[in-house]
Motif scaffolding. Structure first.
Motif, PDB file in Angstrom:
ATOM      1  N   THR A   7       0.822  -1.204   0.000  1.00 37.86           N
ATOM      2  CA  THR A   7       0.000   0.000   0.000  1.00 37.86           C
ATOM      3  C   THR A   7       0.862   1.263   0.000  1.00 37.86           C
ATOM      4  O   THR A   7       0.506   2.262  -0.624  1.00 37.86           O
ATOM      5  N   ILE A   8       1.989   1.224   0.675  1.00 37.42           N
ATOM      6  CA  ILE A   8       2.892   2.372   0.718  1.00 37.42           C
ATOM      7  C   ILE A   8       3.655   2.518  -0.598  1.00 37.42           C
ATOM      8  O   ILE A   8       3.802   3.620  -1.128  1.00 37.42           O
ATOM      9  N   VAL A   9       4.128   1.417  -1.154  1.00 34.11           N
ATOM     10  CA  VAL A   9       5.044   1.464  -2.295  1.00 34.11           C
ATOM     11  C   VAL A   9       4.333   1.651  -3.633  1.00 34.11           C
ATOM     12  O   VAL A   9       4.814   2.404  -4.489  1.00 34.11           O
ATOM     13  N   LYS A  10       3.198   1.024  -3.841  1.00 28.72           N
ATOM     14  CA  LYS A  10       2.540   1.058  -5.154  1.00 28.72           C
ATOM     15  C   LYS A  10       2.251   2.461  -5.682  1.00 28.72           C
ATOM     16  O   LYS A  10       2.451   2.713  -6.868  1.00 28.72           O
ATOM     17  N   PRO A  11       1.794   3.408  -4.867  1.00 29.81           N
ATOM     18  CA  PRO A  11       1.576   4.761  -5.412  1.00 29.81           C
ATOM     19  C   PRO A  11       2.871   5.488  -5.801  1.00 29.81           C
ATOM     20  O   PRO A  11       2.832   6.458  -6.547  1.00 29.81           O
ATOM     21  N   LEU A  12       4.012   5.028  -5.313  1.00 30.35           N
ATOM     22  CA  LEU A  12       5.280   5.702  -5.580  1.00 30.35           C
ATOM     23  C   LEU A  12       5.898   5.311  -6.916  1.00 30.35           C
ATOM     24  O   LEU A  12       6.749   6.035  -7.432  1.00 30.35           O
ATOM     25  N   VAL A  13       5.508   4.163  -7.458  1.00 30.23           N
ATOM     26  CA  VAL A  13       6.198   3.603  -8.616  1.00 30.23           C
ATOM     27  C   VAL A  13       5.380   3.746  -9.899  1.00 30.23           C
ATOM     28  O   VAL A  13       4.167   3.954  -9.863  1.00 30.23           O
ATOM     29  N   ASP A  14       6.072   3.605 -11.039  1.00 28.13           N
ATOM     30  CA  ASP A  14       5.404   3.649 -12.343  1.00 28.13           C
ATOM     31  C   ASP A  14       4.804   2.308 -12.727  1.00 28.13           C
ATOM     32  O   ASP A  14       3.897   2.250 -13.541  1.00 28.13           O
ATOM     33  N   TYR A  15       5.344   1.235 -12.175  1.00 30.50           N
ATOM     34  CA  TYR A  15       4.878  -0.124 -12.489  1.00 30.50           C
ATOM     35  C   TYR A  15       4.395  -0.823 -11.216  1.00 30.50           C
ATOM     36  O   TYR A  15       5.083  -1.695 -10.669  1.00 30.50           O
ATOM     37  N   PRO A  16       3.206  -0.465 -10.719  1.00 27.80           N
ATOM     38  CA  PRO A  16       2.729  -1.056  -9.460  1.00 27.80           C
ATOM     39  C   PRO A  16       2.475  -2.563  -9.562  1.00 27.80           C
ATOM     40  O   PRO A  16       2.505  -3.257  -8.545  1.00 27.80           O
ATOM     41  N   GLY A  17       2.263  -3.076 -10.752  1.00 27.19           N
ATOM     42  CA  GLY A  17       2.047  -4.514 -10.908  1.00 27.19           C
ATOM     43  C   GLY A  17       3.300  -5.336 -10.658  1.00 27.19           C
ATOM     44  O   GLY A  17       3.220  -6.540 -10.423  1.00 27.19           O
ATOM     45  N   ASP A  18       4.458  -4.682 -10.701  1.00 23.31           N
ATOM     46  CA  ASP A  18       5.726  -5.385 -10.488  1.00 23.31           C
ATOM     47  C   ASP A  18       6.179  -5.382  -9.032  1.00 23.31           C
ATOM     48  O   ASP A  18       7.228  -5.922  -8.713  1.00 23.31           O
ATOM     49  N   VAL A  19       5.402  -4.781  -8.143  1.00 15.84           N
ATOM     50  CA  VAL A  19       5.772  -4.734  -6.719  1.00 15.84           C
ATOM     51  C   VAL A  19       5.523  -6.104  -6.100  1.00 15.84           C
ATOM     52  O   VAL A  19       4.431  -6.649  -6.168  1.00 15.84           O
ATOM     53  N   VAL A  36      10.895  -4.401  -6.815  1.00 16.31           N
ATOM     54  CA  VAL A  36      10.156  -3.532  -7.726  1.00 16.31           C
ATOM     55  C   VAL A  36      10.817  -3.597  -9.097  1.00 16.31           C
ATOM     56  O   VAL A  36      11.909  -4.142  -9.248  1.00 16.31           O
ATOM     57  N   ASN A  37      10.162  -3.017 -10.090  1.00 18.12           N
ATOM     58  CA  ASN A  37      10.729  -2.926 -11.430  1.00 18.12           C
ATOM     59  C   ASN A  37      12.056  -2.159 -11.332  1.00 18.12           C
ATOM     60  O   ASN A  37      12.139  -1.179 -10.593  1.00 18.12           O
ATOM     61  N   PRO A  38      13.079  -2.591 -12.084  1.00 17.98           N
ATOM     62  CA  PRO A  38      14.380  -1.899 -12.004  1.00 17.98           C
ATOM     63  C   PRO A  38      14.297  -0.393 -12.279  1.00 17.98           C
ATOM     64  O   PRO A  38      15.073   0.382 -11.714  1.00 17.98           O
ATOM     65  N   GLU A  39      13.352   0.034 -13.104  1.00 13.00           N
ATOM     66  CA  GLU A  39      13.199   1.459 -13.385  1.00 13.00           C
ATOM     67  C   GLU A  39      12.646   2.223 -12.184  1.00 13.00           C
ATOM     68  O   GLU A  39      12.819   3.435 -12.095  1.00 13.00           O
ATOM     69  N   ASP A  40      11.995   1.533 -11.264  1.00 11.44           N
ATOM     70  CA  ASP A  40      11.388   2.167 -10.090  1.00 11.44           C
ATOM     71  C   ASP A  40      12.284   2.124  -8.859  1.00 11.44           C
ATOM     72  O   ASP A  40      11.926   2.673  -7.819  1.00 11.44           O
ATOM     73  N   LEU A  41      13.413   1.474  -8.958  1.00 12.73           N
ATOM     74  CA  LEU A  41      14.278   1.291  -7.790  1.00 12.73           C
ATOM     75  C   LEU A  41      14.689   2.626  -7.169  1.00 12.73           C
ATOM     76  O   LEU A  41      14.650   2.796  -5.946  1.00 12.73           O
ATOM     77  N   GLY A  42      15.040   3.593  -7.990  1.00 12.73           N
ATOM     78  CA  GLY A  42      15.438   4.902  -7.482  1.00 12.73           C
ATOM     79  C   GLY A  42      14.317   5.623  -6.766  1.00 12.73           C
ATOM     80  O   GLY A  42      14.547   6.338  -5.789  1.00 12.73           O
ATOM     81  N   LYS A  43      13.090   5.431  -7.225  1.00  9.89           N
ATOM     82  CA  LYS A  43      11.945   6.087  -6.590  1.00  9.89           C
ATOM     83  C   LYS A  43      11.670   5.507  -5.213  1.00  9.89           C
ATOM     84  O   LYS A  43      11.252   6.213  -4.304  1.00  9.89           O
ATOM     85  N   VAL A  44      11.892   4.214  -5.068  1.00  8.25           N
ATOM     86  CA  VAL A  44      11.641   3.564  -3.777  1.00  8.25           C
ATOM     87  C   VAL A  44      12.750   3.891  -2.777  1.00  8.25           C
ATOM     88  O   VAL A  44      12.486   4.041  -1.594  1.00  8.25           O
ATOM     89  N   ILE A  45      13.970   4.027  -3.267  1.00 13.35           N
ATOM     90  CA  ILE A  45      15.087   4.352  -2.378  1.00 13.35           C
ATOM     91  C   ILE A  45      15.095   5.842  -2.056  1.00 13.35           C
ATOM     92  O   ILE A  45      15.275   6.234  -0.909  1.00 13.35           O
ATOM     93  N   GLY A  46      14.898   6.688  -3.060  1.00 13.02           N
ATOM     94  CA  GLY A  46      14.861   8.127  -2.841  1.00 13.02           C
ATOM     95  C   GLY A  46      16.242   8.735  -2.714  1.00 13.02           C
ATOM     96  O   GLY A  46      17.249   8.031  -2.672  1.00 13.02           O
ATOM     97  N   LYS A  47      16.283  10.058  -2.677  1.00 11.10           N
ATOM     98  CA  LYS A  47      17.562  10.757  -2.535  1.00 11.10           C
ATOM     99  C   LYS A  47      18.149  10.455  -1.174  1.00 11.10           C
ATOM    100  O   LYS A  47      17.487  10.640  -0.153  1.00 11.10           O
ATOM    101  N   GLN A  48      19.381   9.989  -1.191  1.00 14.48           N
ATOM    102  CA  GLN A  48      20.116   9.643   0.028  1.00 14.48           C
ATOM    103  C   GLN A  48      19.349   8.645   0.893  1.00 14.48           C
ATOM    104  O   GLN A  48      19.500   8.618   2.113  1.00 14.48           O
TER     105      GLN A  48
END
Length: 77
Positions: A7-19, A36-48
């Motif tokens: 529930t927390i991660v799916k709204p953050l990513v472009d490919y919620p089906g891959d969570v 998560v999808n490799p393209e979404d990895l940066g969004k889940v980790i975030g800056k620093q």
């Protein structure tokens, strides 16, 4: 707990089906492995690592001891 993480991660990513969240339980700890999808990895980790830290904080608080076991979240690629 898996549902909370999704529930927390799916709204953050472009490919919620891959969570995907897998649980690995040991004697004194529970490890949730988040994939998560490799393209979404940066969004889940975030800056620093700020987003990942925030996700972990929420899940640790919700776990509330989880029957005396320590809860961990690993973000796998």
């Amino acid at each position: 707990m898996k549902q909370l993480i999704e529930t927390i991660v799916k709204p953050l990513v472009d490919y919620p089906g891959d969570v995907r969240v897998a649980m690995d339980e040991h004697d004194n700890r529970v490890i949730y492995k988040l994939a998560v999808n490799p393209e979404d990895l940066g969004k889940v980790i975030g800056k620093q690592g700020r987003v990942a830290k925030a996700i972990r904080t929420i899940v640790y608080s919700a776990a509330g001891g989880h029957h005396g076991k320590k809860v961990y979240i690993d973000i796998v690629d």
